[in-house]
Design an enzyme around this catalytic site. Structure first.
Site, PDB file in Angstrom:
ATOM      1  N   SER A 160      -2.959   4.160  -4.832  1.00  0.00           N
ATOM      2  CA  SER A 160      -2.289   4.089  -3.900  1.00  0.00           C
ATOM      3  C   SER A 160      -1.770   5.513  -3.226  1.00  0.00           C
ATOM      4  O   SER A 160      -1.555   6.599  -3.560  1.00  0.00           O
ATOM      5  CB  SER A 160      -1.481   2.979  -4.762  1.00  0.00           C
ATOM      6  OG  SER A 160      -0.691   4.102  -5.546  1.00  0.00           O
ATOM      7  N   GLU A 197      -6.932   1.844 -16.417  1.00  0.00           N
ATOM      8  CA  GLU A 197      -6.099   1.193 -17.286  1.00  0.00           C
ATOM      9  C   GLU A 197      -6.757  -0.306 -17.474  1.00  0.00           C
ATOM     10  O   GLU A 197      -5.931  -0.943 -18.234  1.00  0.00           O
ATOM     11  CB  GLU A 197      -4.882   1.877 -18.490  1.00  0.00           C
ATOM     12  CG  GLU A 197      -3.383   1.696 -17.467  1.00  0.00           C
ATOM     13  CD  GLU A 197      -3.590   2.482 -16.126  1.00  0.00           C
ATOM     14  OE1 GLU A 197      -4.028   3.133 -15.511  1.00  0.00           O
ATOM     15  OE2 GLU A 197      -2.486   2.938 -15.722  1.00  0.00           O
ATOM     16  N   LYS A 241     -11.389   9.043 -15.060  1.00  0.00           N
ATOM     17  CA  LYS A 241      -9.784   8.937 -15.875  1.00  0.00           C
ATOM     18  C   LYS A 241      -9.893   7.148 -14.976  1.00  0.00           C
ATOM     19  O   LYS A 241      -9.232   7.392 -14.154  1.00  0.00           O
ATOM     20  CB  LYS A 241      -9.316   9.873 -15.411  1.00  0.00           C
ATOM     21  CG  LYS A 241      -7.664   8.934 -16.048  1.00  0.00           C
ATOM     22  CD  LYS A 241      -7.117   7.533 -16.717  1.00  0.00           C
ATOM     23  CE  LYS A 241      -6.039   7.058 -15.459  1.00  0.00           C
ATOM     24  NZ  LYS A 241      -6.078   5.815 -15.241  1.00  0.00           N
ATOM     25  N   CYS A 258      -9.315  -2.210  -0.508  1.00  0.00           N
ATOM     26  CA  CYS A 258      -8.717  -0.966   0.320  1.00  0.00           C
ATOM     27  C   CYS A 258      -9.029  -1.168   1.749  1.00  0.00           C
ATOM     28  O   CYS A 258      -8.358  -0.694   2.109  1.00  0.00           O
ATOM     29  CB  CYS A 258      -8.848   0.343  -0.272  1.00  0.00           C
ATOM     30  SG  CYS A 258     -10.301   1.073   0.267  1.00  0.00           S
ATOM     31  N   PHE A 291      -7.779   0.241 -10.038  1.00  0.00           N
ATOM     32  CA  PHE A 291      -8.520  -1.019 -11.101  1.00  0.00           C
ATOM     33  C   PHE A 291      -9.344  -1.634  -9.932  1.00  0.00           C
ATOM     34  O   PHE A 291     -10.263  -2.411 -10.391  1.00  0.00           O
ATOM     35  CB  PHE A 291      -7.210  -2.035 -11.206  1.00  0.00           C
ATOM     36  CG  PHE A 291      -6.486  -2.664 -10.289  1.00  0.00           C
ATOM     37  CD1 PHE A 291      -7.483  -3.684  -9.552  1.00  0.00           C
ATOM     38  CD2 PHE A 291      -5.275  -2.452  -9.513  1.00  0.00           C
ATOM     39  CE1 PHE A 291      -6.696  -4.616  -8.890  1.00  0.00           C
ATOM     40  CE2 PHE A 291      -4.871  -2.894  -8.247  1.00  0.00           C
ATOM     41  CZ  PHE A 291      -5.724  -4.179  -8.448  1.00  0.00           C
ATOM     42  N   GLU A 328       2.165  -2.114   2.352  1.00  0.00           N
ATOM     43  CA  GLU A 328       0.531  -2.593   1.960  1.00  0.00           C
ATOM     44  C   GLU A 328       0.908  -3.717   0.751  1.00  0.00           C
ATOM     45  O   GLU A 328       1.642  -3.463  -0.392  1.00  0.00           O
ATOM     46  CB  GLU A 328       0.072  -1.272   0.860  1.00  0.00           C
ATOM     47  CG  GLU A 328      -1.702  -1.986   0.325  1.00  0.00           C
ATOM     48  CD  GLU A 328      -2.076  -0.882  -0.387  1.00  0.00           C
ATOM     49  OE1 GLU A 328      -1.966  -0.189  -0.891  1.00  0.00           O
ATOM     50  OE2 GLU A 328      -3.770  -0.703   0.143  1.00  0.00           O
TER      51      GLU A 328
HETATM   52  P1  NAD Z   1      -2.536   2.861  -8.390  1.00  0.00           P
HETATM   53  O1  NAD Z   1      -1.986   4.246  -7.623  1.00  0.00           O
HETATM   54  O2  NAD Z   1      -1.655   2.647  -9.293  1.00  0.00           O
HETATM   55  O3  NAD Z   1      -3.842   3.379  -9.930  1.00  0.00           O
HETATM   56  C1  NAD Z   1      -4.662   4.391  -9.090  1.00  0.00           C
HETATM   57  C2  NAD Z   1      -4.782   5.328 -10.710  1.00  0.00           C
HETATM   58  O4  NAD Z   1      -3.628   6.263 -10.731  1.00  0.00           O
HETATM   59  C3  NAD Z   1      -4.899   4.767 -12.167  1.00  0.00           C
HETATM   60  O5  NAD Z   1      -6.386   5.701 -12.670  1.00  0.00           O
HETATM   61  C4  NAD Z   1      -3.985   5.090 -12.487  1.00  0.00           C
HETATM   62  O6  NAD Z   1      -3.553   4.717 -13.982  1.00  0.00           O
HETATM   63  C5  NAD Z   1      -3.355   6.102 -12.085  1.00  0.00           C
HETATM   64  N1  NAD Z   1      -1.777   5.915 -11.937  1.00  0.00           N
HETATM   65  C6  NAD Z   1      -0.487   5.266 -11.815  1.00  0.00           C
HETATM   66  N2  NAD Z   1       0.669   5.543 -11.570  1.00  0.00           N
HETATM   67  C7  NAD Z   1       0.233   6.808 -12.103  1.00  0.00           C
HETATM   68  C8  NAD Z   1       1.157   7.943 -11.872  1.00  0.00           C
HETATM   69  N3  NAD Z   1       2.872   7.803 -11.585  1.00  0.00           N
HETATM   70  N4  NAD Z   1       1.033   9.621 -12.246  1.00  0.00           N
HETATM   71  C9  NAD Z   1      -0.458   9.706 -12.093  1.00  0.00           C
HETATM   72  N5  NAD Z   1      -1.325   8.934 -12.155  1.00  0.00           N
HETATM   73  C10 NAD Z   1      -1.112   7.418 -12.017  1.00  0.00           C
HETATM   74  O7  NAD Z   1      -4.020   2.004  -7.831  1.00  0.00           O
HETATM   75  P2  NAD Z   1      -4.217   1.041  -8.055  1.00  0.00           P
HETATM   76  O8  NAD Z   1      -3.225  -0.621  -8.344  1.00  0.00           O
HETATM   77  O9  NAD Z   1      -5.210   0.862  -9.006  1.00  0.00           O
HETATM   78  O10 NAD Z   1      -5.375   0.759  -7.106  1.00  0.00           O
HETATM   79  C11 NAD Z   1      -4.833  -0.008  -5.818  1.00  0.00           C
HETATM   80  C12 NAD Z   1      -4.692   0.744  -4.774  1.00  0.00           C
HETATM   81  O11 NAD Z   1      -5.883   1.812  -4.692  1.00  0.00           O
HETATM   82  C13 NAD Z   1      -4.329   0.418  -3.508  1.00  0.00           C
HETATM   83  O12 NAD Z   1      -3.465   0.995  -2.717  1.00  0.00           O
HETATM   84  C14 NAD Z   1      -5.581   0.465  -2.942  1.00  0.00           C
HETATM   85  O13 NAD Z   1      -5.592   0.180  -1.453  1.00  0.00           O
HETATM   86  C15 NAD Z   1      -6.195   1.493  -2.893  1.00  0.00           C
HETATM   87  N6  NAD Z   1      -7.095   2.170  -3.315  1.00  0.00           N
HETATM   88  C16 NAD Z   1      -7.714   2.798  -1.739  1.00  0.00           C
HETATM   89  C17 NAD Z   1      -9.139   3.290  -1.526  1.00  0.00           C
HETATM   90  C18 NAD Z   1      -9.313   3.792  -0.696  1.00  0.00           C
HETATM   91  O14 NAD Z   1     -10.995   4.411  -0.771  1.00  0.00           O
HETATM   92  N7  NAD Z   1      -8.710   4.422  -0.109  1.00  0.00           N
HETATM   93  C19 NAD Z   1     -10.136   2.256  -2.294  1.00  0.00           C
HETATM   94  C20 NAD Z   1      -9.574   1.547  -3.370  1.00  0.00           C
HETATM   95  C21 NAD Z   1      -8.388   1.364  -3.706  1.00  0.00           C
END
Ligand code: NAD
Length: 495
Positions: A224, A174, A171, A279, A147, A380
C-alpha cells in the site's frame, strides 16, 4: 504451521510471535505462521551474505541452468501452487492459474540473463585503449511483498535478482505465506545453492530490520502507498537502493464511440476479478457523455450473474476477501458511498453467495454519480466496488484522471485511433491500456506506476529490474604491444 526458510532449510527455533492464516472461504484459521524477530532476520541476512561470496562468481551459464530448471519445475507444479494461492488468498482457481502464468513469464525473462548482462565495448577509444562496461551484483537484496499476488510478486523480483548474482531475503505477506515456501522448495530442487534465497515471515518488525540492516543493499517493495512511502524513505535514508511500488486507483475512460458491450465486459472483469484485490483492478469508470446511462445499465445487468463462491468450486467467478477485517473495511466504504450521496446501483452487501456463511464474503457493488470529493473515489478500497464518474467531454475525463494522486494503470475504450493516441500521450499514468482494461506489461517490459503508485526511479522486472539489481562498472584499459613499440607507460594520448 509455516516457519522461515534460511540457508537452505527450515528454521528450527521457537518463534516468540505468530500470526493466524485463514481460509477466507470458510472463515476458519487454517494454520499459523511464525513471525521473525530482528535476530531471525539477521540470521537470514548472514546466510545470504555468505552465499553471495560464491553466488556472485557463479558463471552466467550456471545461473541460467538453475533458472531453466526452476522454470520447468514451476510449470510442472503450477496447479498445486495455484491451489495454495486459492486456499489462503481466496481468489478463484482461474485467477490463481493466471497469476502463476504471469510469474512464469518473469522466470523465462530471467533465463536469458547471459544476453541481458551483455555490456558495451569500445575498441580503441584512444590509441590502443579499450573501454568496456560490466554489470555486477549488489549483494543481499530484500524483497517485501503484499498479500494479493503471493506467487507472482515475489517472482517479479527473485528470478532477476538472483540471475544478476545477488542473494535474497524475501519477506512475503503474513496473510498468505505458503506460496513463497512452495517456491523456496522448488528453487532448492532446481539446484539453487543454500542461502541464495531465504524466506522470513512476519510483519513490521522483520521489515524494519531489513530496512536498517547494513548488509542489505537494496529493497524491492510492493504494497500500500503509506507503507511504500515509509519503506522508500527509511531504506534510502539507510543508504539503500529502493524501489517501492504502492497502491492505486485505476480509471477506465469510456468514450462515446466505444463498443459498450466490450467496455461493460471489461469493466466487470477488471473491476471484480480477484474481488477487486488487484493493484491493476479498475475501480473507476469515467463515462463520457452521452453514454453514461447505457453503460451503467450494461454493467449493472451483468452483475447478478456473477457467481460469488469458494474459489475451489469450478463455477465460482469471484471469491471472498482476504480477511474479515478487510471485508468489513470494504463494506464500510459501501456505507460511506451511500451516506455521501453516490447512487447505489448494485448493492454487494445483498449479493447471493454460494459458500460457507462464515467466509469473508461481499458481492460486487456498483455506484453511479461518484465525484472526486467522495471517500469511495479518493481512497483505494481494494475490494469489489466500482464507481462510475460522468464527464461531459474527453478533456474533462482526462482532467479527472490526471488530478488523481495515484498513477498505476489506466485504460481508454474507444474506436478512435487519434483519441487513443492523444490519450496515451497526455495521461499521467505509468501503464496505459487501449481497449485493454488491465495493461500489465509483459515480462520483457517493466511494471510501474507514476506519482504515489511508485517511490523510486526503477520500475519492477524487465530491463529496469535488471538495471535495479546491478551496478555498472566501466573499465578503461590498455595492453602494451611490443610489436607496435608500445612500451611507453605514459598516459595514453588522444590522436
Ligand atoms: P500492505 O502495505 O499492508 O503490506 C505489504 C507488505 O508490507 C507486507 O509484507 C506487510 O507485512 C508489510 N507491512 C505491512 N505494514 C507494515 C508496516 N507498518 N511497516 C512495515 N511493513 C509493513 O499491503 P497489502 O495489504 O499486503 O497489499 C495490498 C496493497 O498492495 C494495495 O494497496 C495494492 O494496491 C498494493 N499493491 C501494489 C502493487 C503495485 O505493483 N503497485 C501490486 C500489488 C499490490
Amino acid at each position: 504451521m509455516t516457519t522461515h526458510w534460511i540457508d537452505g532449510k527450515l528454521w528450527e527455533g521457537t518463534a516468540e510471535r505468530r500470526g493466524d492464516v485463514y481460509d477466507p472461504a470458510t472463515g476458519s484459521v487454517a494454520s499459523t505462521v511464525d513471525f521473525a524477530s530482528a535476530d531471525v532476520v539477521d540470521e537470514a541476512v548472514a546466510a545470504a551474505s555468505r552465499a553471495w561470496q560464491t553466488w556472485r562468481d557463479a558463471s552466467l551459464a550456471a545461473r541460467s541452468t538453475v533458472l531453466f530448471r526452476f522454470r520447468e519445475l514451476l510449470n510442472a507444479n503450477k496447479t498445486e501452487l495455484a491451489a495454495l494461492i486459492t486456499a489462503e488468498h481466496g481468489k478463484v482457481a482461474s485467477d490463481a492459474a493466471g497469476e502463476v502464468q504471469r510469474a512464469l513469464e518473469n522466470v523465462e525473462y530471467a533465463c536469458g540473463i547471459p544476453q541481458l548482462l551483455k555490456g558495451g565495448f569500445s575498441e580503441n577509444a584512444s590509441t590502443r585503449v579499450d573501454v568496456y562496461s560490466i554489470q555486477q551484483s549488489l549483494g543481499v537484496v530484500g524483497v517485501i511483498s503484499p498479500f494479493n499476488f503471493p506467487a507472482m510478486v515475489p517472482l517479479w523480483f527473485v528470478p532477476n535478482a538472483i540471475a544478476c548474482g545477488n542473494t535474497v531475503v524475501l519477506k512475503p505477506s503474513e496473510k498468505d505465506p505458503s506460496a513463497s515456501m512452495f517456491l523456496a522448495d522448488l528453487w532448492a530442487q532446481a539446484g539453487l545453492p543454500a542461502g541464495v534465497l531465504n524466506v522470513v515471515h512476519g510483519d513490521k518488525v522483520a521489515v524494519d530490520r531489513l530496512l536498517e540492516h547494513r548488509d542489505v543493499k537494496a529493497i524491492s517493495f510492493v504494497g500500500s502507498t503509506p507503507i511504500a512511502r515509509y519503506v522508500y524513505e527509511t531504506g534510502t535514508a539507510a543508504g539503500k537502493r529502493v524501489q517501492a511500488l504502492g497502491g492505486a486507483k485505476n480509471h477506465m475512460v469510456v468514450l462515446p464511440d466505444a463498443d459498450l458491450d466490450l467496455a461493460a465486459d471489461a469493466a466487470v472483469n477488471a473491476g471484480f476479478g480477484s474481488a477487486g484485490e488487484r493493484c491493476m483492478a479498475v475501480s473507476v469508470v469515467v463515462a463520457v457523455d452521452p453514454i453514461g446511462d447505457e453503460l451503467v445499465a450494461k454493467i449493472a445487468e451483468r452483475l447478478p450473474g456473477l457467481s460469488v463462491g469458494d474459489g475451489r468450486k469450478p463455477d465460482s467467478e469471484m471469491g471472498p476477501l482476504v480477511t474479515a477485517a478487510h471485508r468489513d473495511k470494504v463494506t464500510s466504504y459501501v456505507d460511506a458511498g451511500v451516506a455521501e450521496g453516490a447512487r447505489l446501483v448494485v448493492d454487494g452487501r445483498e449479493h447471493a453467495i454460494d459458500g460457507d456463511t462464515a467466509g469473508f464474503w461481499l458481492g460486487p457493488t456498483l455506484f453511479d454519480g461518484v465525484e472526486p470529493g467522495m471517500s469511495i473515489y479518493r481512497d483505494e478500497i481494494f475490494g469489489p466496488v466500482l464507481s462510475v464518474v460522468r464527464r461531459p467531454s474527453y478533456e474533462e475525463a482526462v482532467e479527472v484522471v490526471n488530478a488523481n494522486p495515484y498513477g498505476n494503470g489506466v485504460a481508454i475504450f474507444t474506436n478512435d485511433g487519434g483519441a487513443a493516441r492523444r490519450f496515451q500521450h497526455e495521461i499521467e499514468v505509468g501503464m496505459v491500456g487501449v481497449n485493454v482494461p488491465i495493461p500489465v506489461p509483459v515480462a520483457y517490459y517493466s511494471f510501474g506506476g507514476w506519482k504515489q503508485s511508485l517511490f523510486g526511479d526503477s520500475h519492477a522486472y524487465g530491463p529496469e529490474g535488471v538495471h535495479f539489481y546491478t551496478r555498472t562498472k566501466v573499465v578503461t584499459g590498455r595492453w602494451l604491444d611490443p610489436s607496435h613499440g608500445g612500451i611507453n607507460l605514459g598516459f595514453p594520448q588522444n590522436d
